[in-house]
Design a protein around this motif. Sequence first.
Motif, PDB file in Angstrom:
ATOM      1  N   ILE A   1       0.825  -1.204   0.000  1.00  0.00           N
ATOM      2  CA  ILE A   1       0.000   0.000   0.000  1.00  0.00           C
ATOM      3  C   ILE A   1       0.859   1.253   0.000  1.00  0.00           C
ATOM      4  CG2 ILE A   1      -1.667   1.243   1.430  1.00  0.00           C
ATOM      5  CD1 ILE A   1      -2.928  -1.442   1.946  1.00  0.00           C
TER       6      ILE A   1
ATOM      7  N   PRO B   1       3.428   2.950  -3.820  1.00  0.00           N
ATOM      8  CA  PRO B   1       3.339   4.125  -4.689  1.00  0.00           C
ATOM      9  C   PRO B   1       3.956   5.365  -4.053  1.00  0.00           C
ATOM     10  CG  PRO B   1       1.251   2.982  -4.636  1.00  0.00           C
ATOM     11  CD  PRO B   1       2.109   2.334  -3.601  1.00  0.00           C
TER      12      PRO B   1
ATOM     13  N   VAL C   1       7.798   5.028  -4.279  1.00  0.00           N
ATOM     14  CA  VAL C   1       8.300   5.206  -5.644  1.00  0.00           C
ATOM     15  C   VAL C   1       8.395   6.687  -5.981  1.00  0.00           C
ATOM     16  CG1 VAL C   1       7.703   4.903  -8.069  1.00  0.00           C
ATOM     17  CG2 VAL C   1       7.543   2.974  -6.518  1.00  0.00           C
TER      18      VAL C   1
ATOM     19  N   TYR D   1      -3.198  10.382  -4.223  1.00  0.00           N
ATOM     20  CA  TYR D   1      -3.234   8.991  -3.753  1.00  0.00           C
ATOM     21  C   TYR D   1      -3.521   8.929  -2.261  1.00  0.00           C
ATOM     22  CZ  TYR D   1      -1.598   4.240  -2.713  1.00  0.00           C
ATOM     23  OH  TYR D   1      -1.501   2.942  -2.287  1.00  0.00           O
TER      24      TYR D   1
ATOM     25  N   MET E   1      -7.101   9.804  -1.468  1.00  0.00           N
ATOM     26  CA  MET E   1      -7.981   8.685  -1.821  1.00  0.00           C
ATOM     27  C   MET E   1      -7.946   7.607  -0.737  1.00  0.00           C
ATOM     28  SD  MET E   1      -7.874   6.853  -5.499  1.00  0.00           S
ATOM     29  CE  MET E   1      -6.415   5.871  -5.285  1.00  0.00           C
TER      30      MET E   1
ATOM     31  N   ILE F   1       4.260  -7.722  -6.653  1.00  0.00           N
ATOM     32  CA  ILE F   1       3.540  -6.970  -5.629  1.00  0.00           C
ATOM     33  C   ILE F   1       2.201  -7.634  -5.340  1.00  0.00           C
ATOM     34  CG2 ILE F   1       2.430  -4.765  -5.170  1.00  0.00           C
ATOM     35  CD1 ILE F   1       4.838  -3.653  -6.933  1.00  0.00           C
TER      36      ILE F   1
ATOM     37  N   ALA G   1      -5.993  -2.702  -0.537  1.00  0.00           N
ATOM     38  CA  ALA G   1      -5.012  -3.174  -1.513  1.00  0.00           C
ATOM     39  C   ALA G   1      -5.585  -3.064  -2.926  1.00  0.00           C
ATOM     40  CB  ALA G   1      -4.620  -4.611  -1.204  1.00  0.00           C
TER      41      ALA G   1
ATOM     42  N   VAL H   1      -7.406  -0.781  -4.060  1.00  0.00           N
ATOM     43  CA  VAL H   1      -7.230   0.587  -4.542  1.00  0.00           C
ATOM     44  C   VAL H   1      -5.764   0.830  -4.890  1.00  0.00           C
ATOM     45  CG1 VAL H   1      -7.247   2.989  -3.800  1.00  0.00           C
ATOM     46  CG2 VAL H   1      -9.209   1.535  -3.373  1.00  0.00           C
ATOM     47  N   ALA H   2      -4.868   0.217  -4.127  1.00  0.00           N
ATOM     48  CA  ALA H   2      -3.442   0.492  -4.327  1.00  0.00           C
ATOM     49  C   ALA H   2      -2.918  -0.120  -5.625  1.00  0.00           C
ATOM     50  CB  ALA H   2      -2.649  -0.031  -3.129  1.00  0.00           C
TER      51      ALA H   2
ATOM     52  N   VAL I   1      -2.951   1.853  -8.917  1.00  0.00           N
ATOM     53  CA  VAL I   1      -2.018   2.977  -8.803  1.00  0.00           C
ATOM     54  C   VAL I   1      -0.584   2.480  -8.979  1.00  0.00           C
ATOM     55  CG1 VAL I   1      -1.206   4.821  -7.312  1.00  0.00           C
ATOM     56  CG2 VAL I   1      -3.606   4.194  -7.305  1.00  0.00           C
ATOM     57  N   ILE I   2      -0.278   1.340  -8.384  1.00  0.00           N
ATOM     58  CA  ILE I   2       1.072   0.785  -8.517  1.00  0.00           C
ATOM     59  C   ILE I   2       1.371   0.522  -9.992  1.00  0.00           C
ATOM     60  CG2 ILE I   2       2.512  -1.219  -8.027  1.00  0.00           C
ATOM     61  CD1 ILE I   2       1.001  -1.422  -5.337  1.00  0.00           C
TER      62      ILE I   2
ATOM     63  N   VAL J   1       1.981   3.813 -11.643  1.00  0.00           N
ATOM     64  CA  VAL J   1       3.136   4.593 -11.190  1.00  0.00           C
ATOM     65  C   VAL J   1       4.458   3.940 -11.601  1.00  0.00           C
ATOM     66  CG1 VAL J   1       4.427   5.096  -9.075  1.00  0.00           C
ATOM     67  CG2 VAL J   1       2.072   5.852  -9.296  1.00  0.00           C
ATOM     68  N   LEU J   2       4.508   2.623 -11.575  1.00  0.00           N
ATOM     69  CA  LEU J   2       5.786   1.939 -11.802  1.00  0.00           C
ATOM     70  C   LEU J   2       6.477   2.331 -13.109  1.00  0.00           C
ATOM     71  CD1 LEU J   2       5.200  -1.617 -10.415  1.00  0.00           C
ATOM     72  CD2 LEU J   2       6.913   0.028  -9.703  1.00  0.00           C
TER      73      LEU J   2
END
Lengths: 209, 265, 228
Positions: free
Chosen positions: B212, B215, B218, B247, B250, C131, C163, C165-166, C169-170, C173-174
């Motif tokens: 979690i 992001p 990073v 983020y 949210m 992940i 998780a 939601v994450a 985004v991951i 973003v990566l």
Amino acid sequence: MQLRLENVGKWYGRRRVFDGVSLELAHGECLVVTGPNGSGKSTLITVLAGLQRPTTGVIRLCEKGAALPREAWRHVVGWVAPDLTLYPELSARENLDFFARVLGRPADAARRDRLLARVGLAGRENDLVRAYSTGMRVRLKYAFALLNEPRLLLLDEPTATLDADGMALVDEIIAEQRCRGLLVLATNDPREIRHGDWRLDLGSGSALQ
Amino acid sequence: MSSTPPATTQPPPAKPLPAPPAPSSRMLSGLGEAWAVFRKDLLSELRTRYALNALLVFALTTLLLVAMTVVTQGQGLTRLPGGEVGQTAARATLLAGLLWIILFFSGMSGLARAFVKEEEARTAPALRLAAQPLAVFFGKMLFNVALLVAMALLIVPLFVLFLKPDVKDGALLLAETVLGSASLACVTTILGAIVARAESRASLFAALAFPIVLPVLVIVVNGTAAAFAGGPPSEEARNQLVGLVSYVVMLVTLSAWLFEQVWRD
Amino acid sequence: MGHEMGLMTPASPKHRLAWWQWAAFPVLAAVVALTYLWVGPATYFSSPGAARIIFFHVPVAMLLAYWYLVAGVCSLRYLLSREQRWDVKAAAAAEVGLVCTILATISGAVFARVQWNSWWNWDPKQVAIVIILMIYAAYFALRGAVEDLDLRARVSAVYALLAGVAVPVIIKVLPQLPGTGTLHPSGTLQSGGMSADYRVVFWLALVGFLWVTSWLYRLRARLGALEG
């Protein structure tokens, strides 16, 4: 204020704690819950406090026939129990001030000190609770429970570890609560059972007697 | 059935309850209640140093360990293509990564404390009874943010002192430090509440948090590298901070909505 | 406590496979047969015969996302209804999703070895899958660490939603990280980048795997309901 339980039961997985409790308690009345150890007295009290959900059935706290939403219970319920612990790293004053603020009440130092004096903690208000004896901690729990002038006061083993003076204090609080609202006691002490208008014995099939 | 009247005199008619406050003032009082939780936690923390010690000891030991390794072994990273010594992109990124590894794991050693100590000291029932769940959530979140930002503001200067990254953009470094540590604290607050109700808390918290928090890490590692000479351009990093904030907003919204499910029984 | 069994197949004392369960076998057999007997070698592959791995790798990777989504939806429904059966289903979907994720990781590594000459490349999709594996590990560790059934259900549902939601985004973003351009093709399916024979076998394989994983899911959910 009125308390209504309809067929309330609590299960942990497949283990039954109690089941089928139905009752009605009106303003000024006192219910005594008795039963052997492990019969679910304390669990029933925490369910009534709104700290646990009943597995079955419904509990209603009604004001003029309208049930209070669960979020509002914190403003009308007072709870004293062995499971209740106040912050040991704070003083008695700091504890009460914190809980008053969190209940959304205006800061009132005079009222808080009156409460502390009433439960016999005058002179020790600024000591950390960590340094308190067991009996003094119980006295502080009463101050905590009376903080919001509860309409429903829940007492689990009300006089355990209290001295004669403390027991007199509890008798006084019980008498006063009858004027303010409802009272539920969980106890097996014959001296306390006599306070009850109604008696619920959890050991013998959860029937009202 | 004993239907005898109560021993005391006939009870007087009940006083009516105070009318429920209007929604706007309810929100205001909610803020006040969250603030009360925050102040209580701060006072407790200053008395017991329960989380602070764990956090600081962890942060300082890892910082020293990293510093010794990089300073003694990492000389090759400063060699530019021409052969002279200077800041390379690899060094900027590596240092940024090391800094956030230190901050992330120190956070993991202390951030769950806000909830764990309520369960361990058995004070959670009193708090559950008296406080509304959202006030508890935001009070604890505020406390975690204060804790981690304070620690980051202590660790980052020491990091710069020991590891001597060439700071190109001081304002950006400060922004990344504050926003990054605040984001870590915000996003993991609900996980602290979850972990407090489970067993094997210490190892579980980091495991739950990593995906979690990723992001956040990073973006923040990229931005911190940009603040060091040799890293990517700073403008790009500034734009990514907007993404970071959205983020976090949210996840905090979702956490606030779900918190009652974790906190109440 | 009686769990509702309405959504599961009626359990007869001597359990026989239903028609739809039998039907899964010919579909999968057809996939295998067509893969080796019908489709020809593909262009743009370093060893054209190895292109056939897409009939396995791509459907499994797509189903991983599908079962992940199912687990999330069941978790949400649990929180809204507080009925134990939704928690059982969420856990079952998560387990099936975990199987898909492991299969996709392994087949992806084999594919990468053949195509890019290295088992592991830090390609963004490979990182994303690691992940997701870590999320599953955390999810099941959490389930193992909470004794009380009701609390376990609530806490793991909350984590699954966070998780959930994450992850998008991951994945978004990566690729912003410097030096992580993807080697995965994109848009091949939509743009018709596959020849007709590949398309037929691919969709057949996707249906077949969906079939088998749904079967697994039902079995796991039923077992979970019996345990609870």
